[in-house]
Design a protein around this motif. Structure first.
Motif, PDB file in Angstrom:
ATOM      1  N   MET A   1       0.709   2.149  19.132  1.00 27.11           N
ATOM      2  CA  MET A   1       1.738   1.613  18.282  1.00 27.11           C
ATOM      3  C   MET A   1       1.418   0.149  18.063  1.00 27.11           C
ATOM      4  N   PRO A   2       1.606  -0.402  16.932  1.00 21.86           N
ATOM      5  CA  PRO A   2       1.914   0.261  15.666  1.00 21.86           C
ATOM      6  C   PRO A   2       0.673   0.858  14.991  1.00 21.86           C
ATOM      7  N   HIS A   3       0.957   1.742  14.027  1.00 20.51           N
ATOM      8  CA  HIS A   3      -0.087   2.324  13.196  1.00 20.51           C
ATOM      9  C   HIS A   3       0.172   1.872  11.763  1.00 20.51           C
ATOM     10  N   LEU A   4      -0.859   1.394  11.105  1.00 19.58           N
ATOM     11  CA  LEU A   4      -0.749   0.990   9.703  1.00 19.58           C
ATOM     12  C   LEU A   4      -1.758   1.807   8.907  1.00 19.58           C
ATOM     13  N   ILE A   5      -1.239   2.643   8.014  1.00 16.42           N
ATOM     14  CA  ILE A   5      -2.077   3.500   7.181  1.00 16.42           C
ATOM     15  C   ILE A   5      -1.897   3.061   5.736  1.00 16.42           C
ATOM     16  N   VAL A   6      -2.985   2.689   5.094  1.00 18.06           N
ATOM     17  CA  VAL A   6      -2.943   2.254   3.701  1.00 18.06           C
ATOM     18  C   VAL A   6      -3.709   3.269   2.868  1.00 18.06           C
ATOM     19  N   GLU A   7      -3.014   3.905   1.946  1.00 15.49           N
ATOM     20  CA  GLU A   7      -3.638   4.843   1.018  1.00 15.49           C
ATOM     21  C   GLU A   7      -3.768   4.152  -0.331  1.00 15.49           C
ATOM     22  N   TYR A   8      -4.866   4.421  -1.021  1.00 18.88           N
ATOM     23  CA  TYR A   8      -4.999   3.886  -2.374  1.00 18.88           C
ATOM     24  C   TYR A   8      -5.770   4.859  -3.248  1.00 18.88           C
ATOM     25  N   SER A   9      -5.466   4.806  -4.530  1.00 18.19           N
ATOM     26  CA  SER A   9      -6.073   5.735  -5.481  1.00 18.19           C
ATOM     27  C   SER A   9      -7.515   5.341  -5.793  1.00 18.19           C
ATOM     28  N   ALA A  10      -8.321   6.358  -6.043  1.00 16.46           N
ATOM     29  CA  ALA A  10      -9.752   6.164  -6.255  1.00 16.46           C
ATOM     30  C   ALA A  10     -10.075   5.321  -7.480  1.00 16.46           C
ATOM     31  N   ASN A  11      -9.137   5.202  -8.409  1.00 15.12           N
ATOM     32  CA  ASN A  11      -9.423   4.403  -9.607  1.00 15.12           C
ATOM     33  C   ASN A  11      -9.263   2.902  -9.366  1.00 15.12           C
ATOM     34  N   LEU A  12      -9.069   2.500  -8.126  1.00 12.03           N
ATOM     35  CA  LEU A  12      -9.084   1.079  -7.760  1.00 12.03           C
ATOM     36  C   LEU A  12     -10.449   0.764  -7.151  1.00 12.03           C
ATOM     37  N   ALA A  13     -11.463   0.860  -7.988  1.00 14.16           N
ATOM     38  CA  ALA A  13     -12.841   0.660  -7.543  1.00 14.16           C
ATOM     39  C   ALA A  13     -13.012  -0.741  -6.959  1.00 14.16           C
ATOM     40  N   LYS A  35       3.554  -7.177  20.473  1.00 12.47           N
ATOM     41  CA  LYS A  35       3.349  -7.851  21.762  1.00 12.47           C
ATOM     42  C   LYS A  35       1.882  -7.929  22.159  1.00 12.47           C
ATOM     43  N   ASP A  36       1.094  -6.919  21.780  1.00 12.78           N
ATOM     44  CA  ASP A  36      -0.317  -6.863  22.154  1.00 12.78           C
ATOM     45  C   ASP A  36      -1.126  -6.492  20.917  1.00 12.78           C
ATOM     46  N   GLU A  37      -1.952  -7.409  20.454  1.00 16.09           N
ATOM     47  CA  GLU A  37      -2.709  -7.178  19.221  1.00 16.09           C
ATOM     48  C   GLU A  37      -3.580  -5.936  19.300  1.00 16.09           C
ATOM     49  N   ALA A  38      -4.002  -5.570  20.489  1.00 14.06           N
ATOM     50  CA  ALA A  38      -4.864  -4.388  20.644  1.00 14.06           C
ATOM     51  C   ALA A  38      -4.108  -3.087  20.399  1.00 14.06           C
ATOM     52  N   ASP A  39      -2.792  -3.155  20.294  1.00 13.18           N
ATOM     53  CA  ASP A  39      -2.010  -1.958  20.016  1.00 13.18           C
ATOM     54  C   ASP A  39      -2.024  -1.560  18.541  1.00 13.18           C
ATOM     55  N   LEU A  40      -2.349  -2.485  17.654  1.00  9.59           N
ATOM     56  CA  LEU A  40      -2.317  -2.207  16.212  1.00  9.59           C
ATOM     57  C   LEU A  40      -3.558  -1.430  15.791  1.00  9.59           C
ATOM     58  N   LYS A  41      -3.325  -0.282  15.147  1.00  9.90           N
ATOM     59  CA  LYS A  41      -4.402   0.532  14.598  1.00  9.90           C
ATOM     60  C   LYS A  41      -4.214   0.628  13.091  1.00  9.90           C
ATOM     61  N   THR A  42      -5.158   0.086  12.335  1.00  8.49           N
ATOM     62  CA  THR A  42      -5.048   0.034  10.880  1.00  8.49           C
ATOM     63  C   THR A  42      -6.207   0.804  10.267  1.00  8.49           C
ATOM     64  N   ARG A  43      -5.901   1.561   9.210  1.00  6.58           N
ATOM     65  CA  ARG A  43      -6.965   2.292   8.516  1.00  6.58           C
ATOM     66  C   ARG A  43      -6.613   2.465   7.048  1.00  6.58           C
ATOM     67  N   PHE A  44      -7.667   2.662   6.266  1.00  8.13           N
ATOM     68  CA  PHE A  44      -7.535   2.923   4.838  1.00  8.13           C
ATOM     69  C   PHE A  44      -7.875   4.372   4.557  1.00  8.13           C
ATOM     70  N   VAL A  45      -7.151   4.953   3.608  1.00  7.50           N
ATOM     71  CA  VAL A  45      -7.416   6.303   3.137  1.00  7.50           C
ATOM     72  C   VAL A  45      -7.630   6.211   1.625  1.00  7.50           C
ATOM     73  N   HIS A  46      -8.820   6.527   1.200  1.00  4.64           N
ATOM     74  CA  HIS A  46      -9.201   6.507  -0.210  1.00  4.64           C
ATOM     75  C   HIS A  46      -8.862   7.877  -0.785  1.00  4.64           C
ATOM     76  N   THR A  47      -7.930   7.931  -1.725  1.00  7.44           N
ATOM     77  CA  THR A  47      -7.422   9.194  -2.241  1.00  7.44           C
ATOM     78  C   THR A  47      -8.040   9.512  -3.600  1.00  7.44           C
ATOM     79  N   SER A  48      -8.850  10.568  -3.635  1.00 11.73           N
ATOM     80  CA  SER A  48      -9.507  10.920  -4.894  1.00 11.73           C
ATOM     81  C   SER A  48      -8.678  11.904  -5.716  1.00 11.73           C
TER      82      SER A  48
END
Length: 119
Positions: A1-13, A35-48
């Motif tokens: 915790m926390p989890h940050l998931i960022v999705e974006y459309s494929a037409n944003l080349a 409280k602890d920076e190592a707890d943050l997990k962030t990722r991108f999902v490229h949606t085609s």
């Protein structure tokens, strides 16, 4: 915790994922809620495969979901949402002729059923 998931459309080349990851993590970890920076997990999902409304083209999106253990105040959640939105506003490409929708959602995770370990 926390989890940050960022999705974006494929037409944003050319989405600057590496730059955005660093900026998002810095912005979220600067919050007193993290409280602890190592707890943050962030990722991108490229949606085609995506569709926005019923128009055939010229639309794109970026959507971030920040998942936190339940118990934050509405003000804390609003602050975190704005931290994420500010980074995405600054770094999201805006191709000519393309309407880009930006959204951020802060979601509570159930504390009793969340399992987290460091292995």
């Amino acid at each position: 915790m926390p989890h940050l998931i960022v999705e974006y459309s494929a037409n944003l080349a050319g989405y600057p994922e590496a730059e955005a990851l660093a900026a998002l993590n810095a912005a979220v970890c600067a919050s007193p809620e993290v409280k602890d920076e190592a707890d943050l997990k962030t990722r991108f999902v490229h949606t085609s495969a995506f569709e926005i409304g019923t128009a055939p083209a010229n639309r794109a999106f970026v959507h971030a979901e920040l998942r936190l253990l339940a118990g934050r105040t509405p003000q804390a959640k609003a602050d975190l949402a704005e931290r994420v939105a500010a980074v995405l506003r600054r770094l999201t490409p805006r191709p000519a002729g393309l309407m880009v929708q930006l959204s951020v959602d802060v979601v509570d995770m159930d504390r009793p059923s969340y399992v987290k370990e460091r292995l």
